[in-house]
Scaffold this motif. Structure first.
Motif, PDB file in Angstrom:
ATOM      1  N   ASN A  73      -3.089  22.727  19.084  1.00  0.00           N
ATOM      2  CA  ASN A  73      -2.587  21.345  19.139  1.00  0.00           C
ATOM      3  C   ASN A  73      -2.616  20.774  20.557  1.00  0.00           C
ATOM      4  O   ASN A  73      -3.019  19.634  20.774  1.00  0.00           O
TER       5      ASN A  73
ATOM      6  N   THR B  37       3.421   5.881  14.761  1.00  0.00           N
ATOM      7  CA  THR B  37       3.579   6.751  13.580  1.00  0.00           C
ATOM      8  C   THR B  37       2.673   6.321  12.430  1.00  0.00           C
ATOM      9  O   THR B  37       2.041   7.166  11.781  1.00  0.00           O
TER      10      THR B  37
ATOM     11  N   TRP C 238       8.804   4.418   2.616  1.00  0.00           N
ATOM     12  CA  TRP C 238       8.333   3.714   3.804  1.00  0.00           C
ATOM     13  C   TRP C 238       7.369   2.565   3.478  1.00  0.00           C
ATOM     14  O   TRP C 238       6.766   1.980   4.385  1.00  0.00           O
ATOM     15  N   ILE C 239       7.249   2.223   2.197  1.00  0.00           N
ATOM     16  CA  ILE C 239       6.193   1.291   1.827  1.00  0.00           C
ATOM     17  C   ILE C 239       6.629  -0.146   2.114  1.00  0.00           C
ATOM     18  O   ILE C 239       7.524  -0.684   1.447  1.00  0.00           O
ATOM     19  N   GLY C 240       5.991  -0.769   3.109  1.00  0.00           N
ATOM     20  CA  GLY C 240       6.339  -2.141   3.490  1.00  0.00           C
ATOM     21  C   GLY C 240       5.990  -3.114   2.382  1.00  0.00           C
ATOM     22  O   GLY C 240       4.958  -2.986   1.732  1.00  0.00           O
TER      23      GLY C 240
ATOM     24  N   GLY D 189       3.515  12.691   4.371  1.00  0.00           N
ATOM     25  CA  GLY D 189       2.867  11.473   4.845  1.00  0.00           C
ATOM     26  C   GLY D 189       1.496  11.824   5.374  1.00  0.00           C
ATOM     27  O   GLY D 189       0.466  11.442   4.834  1.00  0.00           O
ATOM     28  N   SER D 190       1.486  12.631   6.435  1.00  0.00           N
ATOM     29  CA  SER D 190       0.218  12.962   7.090  1.00  0.00           C
ATOM     30  C   SER D 190      -0.690  13.793   6.198  1.00  0.00           C
ATOM     31  O   SER D 190      -1.895  13.570   6.159  1.00  0.00           O
TER      32      SER D 190
ATOM     33  N   GLU E 239      -0.466   9.350  12.256  1.00  0.00           N
ATOM     34  CA  GLU E 239       0.483   9.755  13.288  1.00  0.00           C
ATOM     35  C   GLU E 239      -0.321  10.105  14.552  1.00  0.00           C
ATOM     36  O   GLU E 239      -1.337  10.802  14.476  1.00  0.00           O
TER      37      GLU E 239
ATOM     38  N   GLN F 188       1.185   4.950  -0.028  1.00  0.00           N
ATOM     39  CA  GLN F 188       0.600   6.283   0.165  1.00  0.00           C
ATOM     40  C   GLN F 188       1.692   7.311   0.470  1.00  0.00           C
ATOM     41  O   GLN F 188       1.851   8.293  -0.244  1.00  0.00           O
ATOM     42  N   THR F 189       2.472   7.044   1.513  1.00  0.00           N
ATOM     43  CA  THR F 189       3.455   8.027   1.987  1.00  0.00           C
ATOM     44  C   THR F 189       4.520   8.333   0.930  1.00  0.00           C
ATOM     45  O   THR F 189       4.980   7.445   0.208  1.00  0.00           O
TER      46      THR F 189
ATOM     47  N   GLN G 113      -6.272  15.437  16.854  1.00  0.00           N
ATOM     48  CA  GLN G 113      -7.007  16.578  16.282  1.00  0.00           C
ATOM     49  C   GLN G 113      -8.339  16.123  15.703  1.00  0.00           C
ATOM     50  O   GLN G 113      -9.340  16.828  15.775  1.00  0.00           O
TER      51      GLN G 113
ATOM     52  N   TYR H  11       0.863  -1.188   0.000  1.00  0.00           N
ATOM     53  CA  TYR H  11       0.000   0.000   0.000  1.00  0.00           C
ATOM     54  C   TYR H  11       0.895   1.232   0.000  1.00  0.00           C
ATOM     55  O   TYR H  11       1.589   1.516   0.998  1.00  0.00           O
TER      56      TYR H  11
ATOM     57  N   LEU I 207      -1.490  13.678  15.427  1.00  0.00           N
ATOM     58  CA  LEU I 207      -2.463  14.208  14.456  1.00  0.00           C
ATOM     59  C   LEU I 207      -3.851  13.609  14.675  1.00  0.00           C
ATOM     60  O   LEU I 207      -4.867  14.288  14.501  1.00  0.00           O
TER      61      LEU I 207
END
Ligand code: FAD
Length: 688
Positions: A519, A424, A180-182, A148-149, A428, A142-143, A434, A140, A431
């Motif tokens: 925050n 993370t 970072w994609i595993g 990332g976030s 994260e 995405q990052t 929020q 997957y 985040l």
């Protein structure tokens, strides 16, 4: 007098003898029920029988060796999964028990769930069998290196070519490289890529696409795709987290995952009925991370408690000449036993979350999205809170082990390193607070406008804010320390604190503060709300499960009493940690605060006799724990010594038959025999 080694076995046996309940009665709680426990125990035995999963020398291996070891594990795992027809849940337990992030981990934990939840039925008919059978190995993606976030800032684009009916996937800059994609670096031949969907120059935001990465014939990267393993990391050592760039890679239009949004051949975009529907896969993973946090805490508690029971240090009993078991020092109890209570609290909240998620899934098939927000918010809040609780708590428990806790043989380090990433990924942690706070704030504003509106149970306390004048007069009703143990009084206190933090956030916003300046308020509020629902879930869960009979047997009573002592510890430890927030508006008096501190000490005393029983109740096998310090039989020192036998530095090649270290002749002998020049001490300065 017994030897120190024998004393350890006597100590652990004495601990078991004084336990007031039968630990095996609690094990099913941590396995998700009796029936599941039987199946999962059979899986554990299956893994233990297979040499390929042996972990004896795992602690000695570097990254490349661990990756190479993991490949045969992958093959054997899939063979056994197929041979025994394991359900996804059983397969997941198989991988938990292997206790290493095998490099196809993301195929089943992310790629498949995302495909199942976001591909249309027609797409699933075509892709599903390939993916379920490992013909497609997926990840997957995405990052990106740059983001990332902030999903809306991802740079990878998918631009529709109306003439060829294809998407063109492109990473225009270095910062747009997926990172970072595993499972990407070496293993995957497909990825679900999140990319900005662009039609006729219009950007419709990030959407998922199925992108082939490597040839299905020989695994070579496909034209336009650059893939690399991204390098060493803190944990997940066997996992090939990877880096990828796409240079105008073309895929069919129908490779966009189209369950929620669609694009027709003439370029017409249809949006999902609910904007958050597309994140269903993430919600599922967050839910499993709550359970994973509980098990990781339980694992650390098992090791730390057993070792602290057999480790004697310091004060000597003059009658027996024995030093004190370190578990008898309040400072050690205070750092280990609350983690035990958090493991219980987390597992009960995991059950609660699993039920809500199952209900949501049933509803969604009927087109009912009413639970979506709750599922999203509570899985986010719990994930954020529980993974932090575990990541911090396990480290504290490790420090409790003294010097031996610094050795990998402790069994506390390798798994914790893997665990640390959970704070993370999948949102994260900070985040996520929020999102929880934004939701609570909105509910508050809605309820002030419409006090009769329906609120789901965990947020119903917000109604108390409608009459602000009365709310600020609220005070804790406990008139004695005993009354502080009343669950209703406790729940009211946690509700009041969360509600007050909602008003403070609302007031700050009203006074013109930017959301990004708030925050800290969000972190506080989210934590307060989650702590409240965890206490409520723990209380409800334990009463429902263990207070079932009007005429209980002594065994049932003892069990209930034991779990209640852990509940009290969780409550009072949490309360004590957050005391300032209960005191600052006068809800608690200083006297009530002092009762709370005393209640922590009393709860520690109540849990202490059962500590080893609780460590046993989780049901971890010695093989899984892989710990010299925390094994069932308490033989910590013997096992520490035994494990050194496997250290490669002690093997032939590094030490000759006389015990002389490799490199002695070339590097050490010259020093010892003065062949490297004499050292001339100079006053105050060197010759440089
Ligand atoms: C082991 C591991 C495996 C992973 N596997 C995958 C994978 O398979 N697929 C995948 O796509 N990704 C994966 N990831 C990436 C992961 O999902 C991201 O790292 C994560 O979402 C955080 O994003 P980031 O790294 O951009 O952090 P950032 O967003 O850059 O965060 C940095 C800091 O800034 C703070 N911050 C950022 N924005 C705000 C804001 N608006 N307000 C306040 N504070 C803010 C954060 O709290 C944090 O402290 C993996 C990561 C790890 C560590």
């Amino acid at each position: 007098m017994p030897s120190v080694e024998n004393q350890q076995q006597l100590d652990i046996a004495a601990e078991r003898a004084k336990c007031t309940f039968d630990p095996s009665q609690l094990t099913a709680l941590f396995y998700g029920g009796e029936e599941k426990m039987q199946r999962f125990k059979a899986i554990e035995a299956m893994v233990d029988r297979e040499p390929v999963f042996d972990r004896t020398d795992r602690y000695f291996l570097g990254r490349t060796e661990r990756f190479k070891r993991a490949l045969p594990m992958v093959k054997r795992y899939v063979e056994l999964r197929n041979e025994h027809g394991l359900t996804p849940e059983e397969a997941a337990h198989f991988k938990v028990y292997i206790d290493d992030y095998i490099p196809v981990h993301l195929h089943e934990s992310m790629f498949l769930p995302v495909l199942r939840s976001q591909a249309s039925d027609e797409q699933l008919k075509v892709w599903g069998p390939h993916a379920e059978n490992y013909h497609y190995i997926g990840c997957y993606a995405q990052t990106e290196l740059g983001h990332g976030s902030a999903l809306s800032r991802l740079e990878t684009t998918a631009t529709l070519d109306l003439i060829t009916d294809q998407w063109v996937i492109n990473s225009p800059t270095q910062s747009s490289a997926k990172f970072w994609i595993g499972t990407l670096g070496k293993m995957a031949n497909h990825a679900v890529v999140q990319a900005k969907l662009i039609i006729n120059g219009k950007d419709y935001g990030s959407h998922p696409f199925l992108v082939p990465l490597r040839s299905l014939k020989d695994h070579t990267p496909l034209p336009g795709v650059v893939i690399k393993d991204q390098g060493p990391k803190q944990g997940a050592i066997s996992m090939d987290n990877g880096y990828a760039r796409f240079n105008h890679v073309r895929i069919p239009r129908t490779n966009m995952l189209m369950r929620f949004s669609q694009v027709s051949a003439d370029g017409v975009y249809s949006k999902p009925i609910h904007p958050k529907l597309a994140y269903g896969g993430m919600t599922a993973v967050r839910t499993t991370l709550i359970n994973h946090s509980a098990l990781s805490m339980a694992r650390a508690v098992t090791i730390a408690t057993r070792y602290s029971a057999v480790r004697r240090q310091g004060n000597v009993d003059l009658k027996t000449d024995l030093e004190t078991q370190v578990l008898d020092y309040p400072a050690v109890q205070y750092r280990i036993l609350p983690l035990l209570s958090h493991a219980f609290a987390t597992i009960f909240s995991g059950y609660w979350m699993n039920d809500m998620y199952a209900q949501y899934n049933a509803d969604i098939t009927k087109g009912d999205t009413s639970l979506l927000k709750d599922v999203h918010v509570y899985s986010s809040g719990l994930k954020s809170y529980c993974t932090k609780l575990a990541a911090d708590g396990i480290e504290e428990a490790r420090r409790c082990l003294g010097g031996h806790g610094f050795s990998l043989f402790s069994g506390m380090i390798d798994f914790h390193r893997q665990f640390l990433a959970t704070v993370t990924y999948e949102g994260e942690n900070v985040l996520l607070t929020q999102q929880v706070s934004r939701y609570l704030l909105k509910l508050y504003k809605d309820v002030v406008r419409k006090p009769a509106m329906h609120l789901s149970a965990p947020s119903r306390y917000i109604v108390s804010l409608v009459d602000h004048g009365r709310f600020v007069q609220q005070r804790c009703a406990a008139r004695s320390m005993a009354e502080l143990y009343n669950p209703e009084i406790i729940l009211k206190a946690f509700q009041h604190r969360a509600a007050r933090l909602i008003i403070e956030l609302a007031q700050a916003e009203k006074q013109g503060a930017q959301w990004s300046d708030l925050n800290l308020e969000c972190m506080r509020l989210s934590k307060a709300h989650v702590q409240y629902i965890m206490i409520e879930n723990f209380h409800n869960g334990l009463e429902k499960r263990y207070n079932t009979s009007s005429n209980p047997t002594s065994t049932q009573e003892n069990l209930l009493e034991a779990v209640r002592s852990v509940y009290n510890l969780h409550v009072f430890y949490t309360l004590e940690t957050e005391l300032a927030e209960f005191l600052e508006d006068g809800y608690f008096s200083p006297e009530q605060a002092s009762w709370c501190r005393q209640a922590v000490k009393d709860s520690l005393k109540a849990v202490r006799p059962n500590a080893v029983g609780f460590a046993d109740c989780f049901g971890f096998t010695d093989k899984f724990l892989n710990s010299a310090l925390g094994s069932y039989d308490g033989r910590a020192y013997e096992r520490m010594a035994e494990m050194t036998e496997h250290e490669p530095l002690n093997q032939a090649g590094m030490t000759d038959e006389r015990g002389v270290v490799w490199g002695y002749e070339e590097f050490l002998r010259p020093l010892i025999f003065g062949e490297v020049g004499a050292f001339k001490a100079r006053k105050g300065e060197s010759k440089l």
